[in-house]
Design a protein around this motif. Structure first.
Motif, PDB file in Angstrom:
ATOM      1  N   MET A 233      15.190-119.957  14.874  1.00 30.15           N
ATOM      2  CA  MET A 233      15.980-119.257  13.873  1.00 30.15           C
ATOM      3  C   MET A 233      15.195-119.263  12.559  1.00 30.15           C
ATOM      4  N   THR A 234      15.133-118.122  11.889  1.00 31.17           N
ATOM      5  CA  THR A 234      14.395-118.030  10.636  1.00 31.17           C
ATOM      6  C   THR A 234      15.239-118.564   9.486  1.00 31.17           C
ATOM      7  N   ILE A 235      14.551-118.892   8.400  1.00 31.01           N
ATOM      8  CA  ILE A 235      15.263-119.364   7.197  1.00 31.01           C
ATOM      9  C   ILE A 235      16.263-118.312   6.732  1.00 31.01           C
ATOM     10  N   GLU A 236      15.881-117.042   6.766  1.00 27.99           N
ATOM     11  CA  GLU A 236      16.788-115.976   6.320  1.00 27.99           C
ATOM     12  C   GLU A 236      18.054-115.940   7.176  1.00 27.99           C
ATOM     13  N   MET A 237      17.903-116.102   8.479  1.00 30.76           N
ATOM     14  CA  MET A 237      19.079-116.123   9.351  1.00 30.76           C
ATOM     15  C   MET A 237      19.953-117.334   9.050  1.00 30.76           C
ATOM     16  N   GLU A 238      19.322-118.466   8.781  1.00 35.15           N
ATOM     17  CA  GLU A 238      20.069-119.680   8.456  1.00 35.15           C
ATOM     18  C   GLU A 238      20.847-119.512   7.160  1.00 35.15           C
ATOM     19  N   THR A 239      20.188-118.974   6.141  1.00 34.19           N
ATOM     20  CA  THR A 239      20.867-118.802   4.857  1.00 34.19           C
ATOM     21  C   THR A 239      21.944-117.726   4.948  1.00 34.19           C
ATOM     22  N   ASP A 240      21.733-116.692   5.757  1.00 33.18           N
ATOM     23  CA  ASP A 240      22.779-115.683   5.968  1.00 33.18           C
ATOM     24  C   ASP A 240      23.992-116.302   6.636  1.00 33.18           C
ATOM     25  N   LYS A 241      23.763-117.223   7.559  1.00 34.56           N
ATOM     26  CA  LYS A 241      24.855-117.902   8.255  1.00 34.56           C
ATOM     27  C   LYS A 241      25.675-118.740   7.258  1.00 34.56           C
ATOM     28  N   ILE A 242      24.993-119.449   6.378  1.00 32.40           N
ATOM     29  CA  ILE A 242      25.682-120.244   5.356  1.00 32.40           C
ATOM     30  C   ILE A 242      26.450-119.321   4.406  1.00 32.40           C
ATOM     31  N   ALA A 243      25.846-118.198   4.001  1.00 29.27           N
ATOM     32  CA  ALA A 243      26.533-117.241   3.128  1.00 29.27           C
ATOM     33  C   ALA A 243      27.811-116.738   3.793  1.00 29.27           C
ATOM     34  N   ASP A 244      27.767-116.464   5.082  1.00 31.64           N
ATOM     35  CA  ASP A 244      28.956-116.017   5.809  1.00 31.64           C
ATOM     36  C   ASP A 244      30.033-117.096   5.820  1.00 31.64           C
ATOM     37  N   ILE A 245      29.630-118.342   6.016  1.00 34.75           N
ATOM     38  CA  ILE A 245      30.586-119.457   6.010  1.00 34.75           C
ATOM     39  C   ILE A 245      31.230-119.581   4.635  1.00 34.75           C
ATOM     40  N   ILE A 246      30.418-119.479   3.586  1.00 38.54           N
ATOM     41  CA  ILE A 246      30.948-119.562   2.218  1.00 38.54           C
ATOM     42  C   ILE A 246      31.933-118.428   1.974  1.00 38.54           C
ATOM     43  N   ARG A 247      31.579-117.208   2.382  1.00 34.89           N
ATOM     44  CA  ARG A 247      32.471-116.058   2.189  1.00 34.89           C
ATOM     45  C   ARG A 247      33.801-116.285   2.902  1.00 34.89           C
ATOM     46  N   GLU A 248      33.757-116.825   4.126  1.00 34.25           N
ATOM     47  CA  GLU A 248      34.991-117.114   4.864  1.00 34.25           C
ATOM     48  C   GLU A 248      35.846-118.132   4.121  1.00 34.25           C
ATOM     49  N   MET A 249      35.214-119.201   3.617  1.00 34.78           N
ATOM     50  CA  MET A 249      35.953-120.230   2.874  1.00 34.78           C
ATOM     51  C   MET A 249      36.580-119.651   1.611  1.00 34.78           C
ATOM     52  N   LEU A 250      35.817-118.836   0.892  1.00 38.22           N
ATOM     53  CA  LEU A 250      36.323-118.230  -0.339  1.00 38.22           C
ATOM     54  C   LEU A 250      37.487-117.286  -0.046  1.00 38.22           C
ATOM     55  N   THR A 251      37.356-116.491   0.988  1.00 36.38           N
ATOM     56  CA  THR A 251      38.418-115.548   1.358  1.00 36.38           C
ATOM     57  C   THR A 251      39.673-116.295   1.780  1.00 36.38           C
ATOM     58  N   GLU A 252      39.492-117.366   2.544  1.00 37.52           N
ATOM     59  CA  GLU A 252      40.638-118.163   2.978  1.00 37.52           C
ATOM     60  C   GLU A 252      41.360-118.786   1.790  1.00 37.52           C
ATOM     61  N   ARG A 253      40.606-119.265   0.807  1.00 34.99           N
ATOM     62  CA  ARG A 253      41.214-119.938  -0.350  1.00 34.99           C
ATOM     63  C   ARG A 253      41.764-118.962  -1.385  1.00 34.99           C
ATOM     64  N   PHE A 254      41.022-117.901  -1.681  1.00 37.23           N
ATOM     65  CA  PHE A 254      41.384-117.032  -2.812  1.00 37.23           C
ATOM     66  C   PHE A 254      41.918-115.668  -2.391  1.00 37.23           C
ATOM     67  N   HIS A 255      41.916-115.378  -1.111  1.00 38.31           N
ATOM     68  CA  HIS A 255      42.423-114.118  -0.573  1.00 38.31           C
ATOM     69  C   HIS A 255      41.802-112.946  -1.322  1.00 38.31           C
ATOM     70  N   ASP A 256      42.622-112.150  -1.993  1.00 40.23           N
ATOM     71  CA  ASP A 256      42.084-110.972  -2.693  1.00 40.23           C
ATOM     72  C   ASP A 256      42.127-111.122  -4.220  1.00 40.23           C
TER      73      ASP A 256
END
Length: 108
Positions: free
Chosen positions: A1-24
């Motif tokens: 797995m490349t660094i870019e793929m790893e960081t994209d995966k973390i960005a997706d996790i962060i986005r999910e956490m933010l959406t779950e907490r702050f909705h819209d």
């Protein structure tokens, strides 16, 4: 797995956490995750989270705990130091950061 793929995966996790907490309540874009080296030579993840919304509604207790919630995910990807986040208002992003991160400027 490349660094870019790893960081994209973390960005997706962060986005999910933010959406779950702050909705819209906020728009979070872009979310940029970068590997960095600390003063001891250890690699960690630094994330810029650009937000648009009322900063007073950005729960500081929750945002301060984000590093701890992300750490297990970062460790699974091989980053053993605690991740760090910077929340950046959209207006500040355009003024101070967008030129450095041109590839993300269109989405902000």
């Amino acid at each position: 797995m490349t660094i870019e793929m790893e960081t994209d995966k973390i960005a997706d996790i962060i986005r999910e956490m933010l959406t779950e907490r702050f909705h819209d309540e906020f728009v979070f874009s872009p979310i940029i995750v970068e590997p960095r080296i600390d003063h001891d030579g250890d690699e960690y993840l630094h994330t810029y989270i650009v937000f648009d919304g009322d900063q007073k509604r950005l729960d500081p207790t929750w945002t301060a705990g984000l590093s701890g919630r992300l750490w297990p995910y970062a460790e699974k990807l091989g980053f053993h130091s605690i991740p760090i986040q910077s929340f950046v208002e959209k207006s500040e992003w355009a003024e101070f950061f967008a030129s450095k991160y041109r590839e993300f400027s269109e989405s902000a």
